[in-house]
Design a protein around this motif. Structure first.
Motif, PDB file in Angstrom:
ATOM      1  N   PRO A 182       0.766  -1.115   0.115  1.00 26.19           N
ATOM      2  CA  PRO A 182       0.120   0.135  -0.053  1.00 26.19           C
ATOM      3  C   PRO A 182       0.721   1.255  -0.024  1.00 26.19           C
ATOM      4  CG  PRO A 182      -0.153  -1.165   2.210  1.00 26.19           C
ATOM      5  CD  PRO A 182       0.826  -1.933   1.410  1.00 26.19           C
ATOM      6  N   HIS A 183       0.333   2.141  -0.603  1.00 26.28           N
ATOM      7  CA  HIS A 183       1.065   3.591  -0.773  1.00 26.28           C
ATOM      8  C   HIS A 183       1.386   4.024   0.353  1.00 26.28           C
ATOM      9  CE1 HIS A 183      -2.223   6.519   0.386  1.00 26.28           C
ATOM     10  NE2 HIS A 183      -2.854   5.309  -0.067  1.00 26.28           N
ATOM     11  N   ASP A 184       0.731   3.900   1.747  1.00 26.95           N
ATOM     12  CA  ASP A 184       1.018   4.578   2.780  1.00 26.95           C
ATOM     13  C   ASP A 184       1.753   3.878   3.837  1.00 26.95           C
ATOM     14  OD1 ASP A 184      -1.180   2.767   3.212  1.00 26.95           O
ATOM     15  OD2 ASP A 184      -2.603   4.110   3.977  1.00 26.95           O
ATOM     16  N   ALA A 185       2.190   2.511   3.465  1.00 26.72           N
ATOM     17  CA  ALA A 185       3.368   2.088   4.526  1.00 26.72           C
ATOM     18  C   ALA A 185       4.529   2.454   4.573  1.00 26.72           C
ATOM     19  CB  ALA A 185       3.211   0.414   3.791  1.00 26.72           C
ATOM     20  N   LYS A 186       4.820   2.449   5.807  1.00 27.37           N
ATOM     21  CA  LYS A 186       5.957   3.225   6.037  1.00 27.37           C
ATOM     22  C   LYS A 186       7.168   2.583   5.363  1.00 27.37           C
ATOM     23  CE  LYS A 186       9.463   4.112  10.002  1.00 27.37           C
ATOM     24  NZ  LYS A 186       9.384   4.000  11.234  1.00 27.37           N
ATOM     25  N   GLY A 187       8.024   3.564   4.836  1.00 26.87           N
ATOM     26  CA  GLY A 187       9.236   3.225   3.704  1.00 26.87           C
ATOM     27  C   GLY A 187       8.973   3.178   2.362  1.00 26.87           C
ATOM     28  N   VAL A 188       7.720   3.400   1.834  1.00 19.78           N
ATOM     29  CA  VAL A 188       7.117   3.273   0.563  1.00 19.78           C
ATOM     30  C   VAL A 188       6.972   4.684   0.012  1.00 19.78           C
ATOM     31  CG1 VAL A 188       5.195   2.702  -0.912  1.00 19.78           C
ATOM     32  CG2 VAL A 188       5.642   1.231   1.089  1.00 19.78           C
ATOM     33  N   THR A 189       8.025   4.830  -1.196  1.00 18.50           N
ATOM     34  CA  THR A 189       7.780   6.124  -1.705  1.00 18.50           C
ATOM     35  C   THR A 189       7.777   5.909  -3.352  1.00 18.50           C
ATOM     36  OG1 THR A 189      10.458   5.885  -1.940  1.00 18.50           O
ATOM     37  CG2 THR A 189       9.496   7.241  -0.044  1.00 18.50           C
ATOM     38  N   ARG A 190       7.229   7.151  -3.844  1.00 16.08           N
ATOM     39  CA  ARG A 190       6.808   7.048  -5.336  1.00 16.08           C
ATOM     40  C   ARG A 190       7.695   8.237  -5.655  1.00 16.08           C
ATOM     41  NH1 ARG A 190       4.086   9.742  -9.197  1.00 16.08           N
ATOM     42  NH2 ARG A 190       2.531   9.018 -10.265  1.00 16.08           N
ATOM     43  N   SER A 191       8.459   7.997  -6.881  1.00 22.97           N
ATOM     44  CA  SER A 191       8.875   9.025  -7.862  1.00 22.97           C
ATOM     45  C   SER A 191       8.023  10.143  -8.475  1.00 22.97           C
ATOM     46  CB  SER A 191       9.932   8.461  -8.736  1.00 22.97           C
ATOM     47  OG  SER A 191       9.303   7.920  -9.877  1.00 22.97           O
ATOM     48  N   GLU A 192       8.459  11.148  -8.935  1.00 23.42           N
ATOM     49  CA  GLU A 192       7.850  12.043  -9.676  1.00 23.42           C
ATOM     50  C   GLU A 192       7.441  11.158 -11.153  1.00 23.42           C
ATOM     51  OE1 GLU A 192       6.753  15.149  -9.196  1.00 23.42           O
ATOM     52  OE2 GLU A 192       7.536  14.768  -7.289  1.00 23.42           O
ATOM     53  N   ASP A 193       6.508  11.523 -11.776  1.00 22.40           N
ATOM     54  CA  ASP A 193       5.878  10.753 -12.990  1.00 22.40           C
ATOM     55  C   ASP A 193       7.121  10.650 -13.864  1.00 22.40           C
ATOM     56  OD1 ASP A 193       3.319  10.464 -11.997  1.00 22.40           O
ATOM     57  OD2 ASP A 193       2.658  11.570 -13.722  1.00 22.40           O
ATOM     58  N   LEU A 194       7.661   9.612 -14.690  1.00 21.05           N
ATOM     59  CA  LEU A 194       8.502   9.543 -15.695  1.00 21.05           C
ATOM     60  C   LEU A 194       8.179  10.295 -16.647  1.00 21.05           C
ATOM     61  CD1 LEU A 194       9.167   5.758 -15.472  1.00 21.05           C
ATOM     62  CD2 LEU A 194      10.103   7.222 -14.022  1.00 21.05           C
ATOM     63  N   ASP A 195       9.382  11.201 -17.306  1.00 24.75           N
ATOM     64  CA  ASP A 195       9.085  11.880 -18.500  1.00 24.75           C
ATOM     65  C   ASP A 195       8.954  11.191 -19.822  1.00 24.75           C
ATOM     66  OD1 ASP A 195       9.069  14.399 -19.737  1.00 24.75           O
ATOM     67  OD2 ASP A 195      11.215  14.673 -19.708  1.00 24.75           O
ATOM     68  N   LEU A 196       7.795  10.570 -19.963  1.00 25.15           N
ATOM     69  CA  LEU A 196       7.694   9.734 -21.087  1.00 25.15           C
ATOM     70  C   LEU A 196       7.215  10.724 -22.275  1.00 25.15           C
ATOM     71  CD1 LEU A 196       5.003   7.235 -19.589  1.00 25.15           C
ATOM     72  CD2 LEU A 196       7.363   6.884 -19.747  1.00 25.15           C
ATOM     73  N   VAL A 197       7.489  10.267 -23.414  1.00 25.55           N
ATOM     74  CA  VAL A 197       7.467  10.806 -24.565  1.00 25.55           C
ATOM     75  C   VAL A 197       5.819  10.804 -24.947  1.00 25.55           C
ATOM     76  CG1 VAL A 197       9.512  10.586 -25.689  1.00 25.55           C
ATOM     77  CG2 VAL A 197       7.931   8.998 -26.273  1.00 25.55           C
ATOM     78  N   ALA A 198       5.036   9.823 -24.576  1.00 30.89           N
ATOM     79  CA  ALA A 198       3.807   9.806 -24.683  1.00 30.89           C
ATOM     80  C   ALA A 198       3.070   8.881 -23.694  1.00 30.89           C
ATOM     81  CB  ALA A 198       3.335   8.956 -26.074  1.00 30.89           C
ATOM     82  N   LEU A 199       1.761   8.773 -23.484  1.00 31.78           N
ATOM     83  CA  LEU A 199       1.263   8.158 -22.575  1.00 31.78           C
ATOM     84  C   LEU A 199       1.235   8.772 -21.276  1.00 31.78           C
ATOM     85  CD1 LEU A 199       1.380   5.819 -24.923  1.00 31.78           C
ATOM     86  CD2 LEU A 199       1.430   4.305 -22.922  1.00 31.78           C
ATOM     87  N   ARG A 200       1.273  10.153 -21.215  1.00 29.28           N
ATOM     88  CA  ARG A 200       1.830  10.987 -20.047  1.00 29.28           C
ATOM     89  C   ARG A 200       0.697  10.956 -18.875  1.00 29.28           C
ATOM     90  NH1 ARG A 200       6.562  13.776 -20.536  1.00 29.28           N
ATOM     91  NH2 ARG A 200       5.719  15.466 -19.350  1.00 29.28           N
ATOM     92  N   SER A 201      -0.369  10.610 -19.341  1.00 29.11           N
ATOM     93  CA  SER A 201      -1.260  10.689 -17.999  1.00 29.11           C
ATOM     94  C   SER A 201      -1.522   9.402 -17.333  1.00 29.11           C
ATOM     95  CB  SER A 201      -2.632  11.283 -18.518  1.00 29.11           C
ATOM     96  OG  SER A 201      -2.619  12.712 -18.777  1.00 29.11           O
ATOM     97  N   SER A 202      -0.740   8.330 -17.571  1.00 30.50           N
ATOM     98  CA  SER A 202      -0.990   6.997 -17.122  1.00 30.50           C
ATOM     99  C   SER A 202      -0.385   6.758 -15.675  1.00 30.50           C
ATOM    100  CB  SER A 202       0.001   6.157 -18.073  1.00 30.50           C
ATOM    101  OG  SER A 202       1.402   6.478 -18.236  1.00 30.50           O
TER     102      SER A 202
END
Length: 366
Positions: A182-202
Motif C-alpha cells: 500500500p502507498h501509505d505503508a512506512k518506507g514506501v516512496t513514489r518518484s515523480e512521474d517519468l518523463d515519457l514521450v507519450a502516455l503521459r497521463s498514465s
C-alpha cells in the motif's frame, strides 16, 4: 461482448476519451481523472464474478473491454490494464483478506492497483533476477527492500502495488513471495512521474520500499513461480487487448480515408483485418481454456504477431492520411504512431519474447 453478464454502458466514457485523447497522451493534466471515469463506467467489473461485486462474463470480455478503450486512447487502456490485472491478482490469490480489504475500492476505481510484476514475469522466464528482497522477522512478518523503475497506475491519490520479493539467504530454498504494497505503508516512496514521450497521463513512476514491514495479510502468494505461471495468461492477455484495440482503430481510419487512398491499400487492409480477427479469437480462446498456462510460447507468439499487425496497420493509416496526418489535431494519426511505438517495448518486450522463443525452440530441438 462475447459472454453473458450485465455489461456497462460506456457511451459517456467513450465521448470523454474521444475528446481528450490527445491531452491524455501528451500532458499529465488529466491523470487524476482516468481511473475514476473508468470506474464509474463499470469496466473494471467485467469478467469479475457477481459474488465478488463484478458484472459477470469472462476474462475474454475484459480483454475486449481493454481493446475498446484502446481504440480511443492507449494511455487510458494502459491504466485500465494495470488496474484490471491487479484485480485479477486479488481474485486469484488464496488470501481472502486482500479481497476484503481492497476489492470494492479497486472495482469502483477509488483505489489504484498497480501490477508491478513486470520484473517478476521476466524472472519467471529467466530474463532477469528479482530486484526486491524480503527478510523474515518472524513467521508472520517480513521486512521488504528494493525498487522498481517503471510501474503504471501509481496514482498519487492512493495505490496498492504488487511486487515479487526474493527471500534472503537465511531462507534459502524458499520460493519468492508476492506482496501487495500500500502507498501509505512506512518506507514506501513514489518518484515523480517519468518523463515519457507519450502516455503521459498514465501515472507511470518508479517505486521504492525501504525497511517496509508487512505481515501475512498483505501476501498475495507464498510461491511466486507457480502462481505467476497461472496468472501470466491474464496478465499478457489483457495487455494484448491494448494492441487489438489500437490496430482496430488504425484500420478503421484507413476505412475512413478517401476512395482513391482506400483502394490503393484495400488488399493489405483486408489481410490485416482478417489476421487480427483470427489472432484475437485465438487469444481469447487460449486464455479461457487455460491453454497458455502449460504452453506460454503460444501466447508469446500471439503477442509478437499482434505487435506486427499494429505496426503494419498504423503504417497504412499514415499512407492514406498523407500530409494531413503530420499536422497537430488532425484525427489522431500522429498520436497513434506514438502509441504504436510503445507496443514493442511494454514488458515483456518483443526482444525479450523473441529470445524466449529462441530458447524454447532450441530446447525442443535438442
Amino acid at each position: 461482448m462475447t459472454s453473458q453478464g450485465l455489461q456497462p454502458d460506456t457511451s459517456e466514457l467513450d465521448a470523454w476519451l474521444a475528446t481528450n485523447a490527445e491531452a491524455i497522451d501528451t500532458t499529465q493534466a488529466l491523470a487524476s481523472e482516468i481511473l475514476p471515469r473508468l470506474g464509474r463506467a463499470g469496466v473494471f467489473r467485467i469478467g469479475v464474478p457477481a459474488h465478488f461485486g463484478g458484472s459477470g462474463a469472462t476474462i475474454a470480455d475484459a480483454i475486449e473491454a481493454v481493446a475498446h478503450v484502446a481504440e480511443q486512447s492507449l494511455a487510458a487502456a494502459f491504466v485500465f490494464w494495470g488496474q484490471r490485472t491487479f484485480i485479477e491478482y486479488v481474485l486469484q490469490s488464496s488470501n481472502e483478506s486482500l479481497r476484503t480489504r481492497w476489492l470494492d475500492t479497486l472495482l469502483s476505481g477509488e483505489l489504484a492497483g498497480a501490477t508491478g510484476l513486470s520484473n517478476a514475469m521476466k524472472y519467471l522466464s529467466n530474463i532477469e533476477p528479482l530486484q526486491m528482497k524480503a527478510r523474515s522477522l518472524n513467521g508472520d512478518q517480513w521486512t521488504l527492500d528494493g525498487s522498481l523503475p517503471w510501474i503504471t497506475n501509481l496514482r498519487p491519490q492512493g495505490f496498492v502495488a504488487a511486487a515479487a520479493f526474493d527471500h534472503a539467504s537465511q531462507e534459502s530454498g524458499v520460493p519468492p513471495s508476492i506482496f501487495a504494497i500500500p502507498h501509505d505503508a512506512k518506507g514506501v516512496t513514489r518518484s515523480e512521474d517519468l518523463d515519457l514521450v507519450a502516455l503521459r497521463s498514465s501515472n507511470t513512476a518508479a517505486l521504492r520500499v525501504e525497511g517496509t514491514v508487512l505481515d501475512q495479510s498483505f501476501r498475495i502468494t507464498a510461491d511466486a513461480p507457480a502462481w505467476l505461471a497461472r496468472v501470466r495468461p491474464g496478465f499478457l492477455g489483457l495487455q494484448c487487448g491494448m494492441s487489438v484495440g489500437l490496430a482496430r482503430r488504425c484500420l478503421a481510419a484507413v476505412g475512413e480515408a478517401g476512395p482513391g487512398s482506400r483502394a490503393a491499400v484495400a488488399g493489405e487492409a483486408e489481410h490485416l483485418a482478417n489476421e487480427l480477427e483470427d489472432l484475437t479469437h485465438r487469444l481469447k480462446d487460449g486464455v479461457l481454456k487455460g491453454i497458455f498456462i502449460a504452453a506460454p510460447a503460444a501466447l508469446f507468439e500471439i503477442r509478437i504477431a499482434l505487435a506486427a499487425i499494429v505496426e503494419a496497420a498504423v503504417g497504412l493509416e499514415v499512407q492514406v492520411t498523407g500530409g494531413r496526418g503530420y499536422l497537430r489535431g488532425q484525427g489522431g494519426t500522429a498520436r497513434r504512431m506514438r502509441e504504436a511505438a510503445f507496443v514493442p517495448i511494454v514488458t515483456p518486450s518483443l526482444v525479450q519474447l523473441k529470445n524466449q522463443l529462441a530458447l524454447h525452440a532450441k530446447a525442443h530441438s535438442a
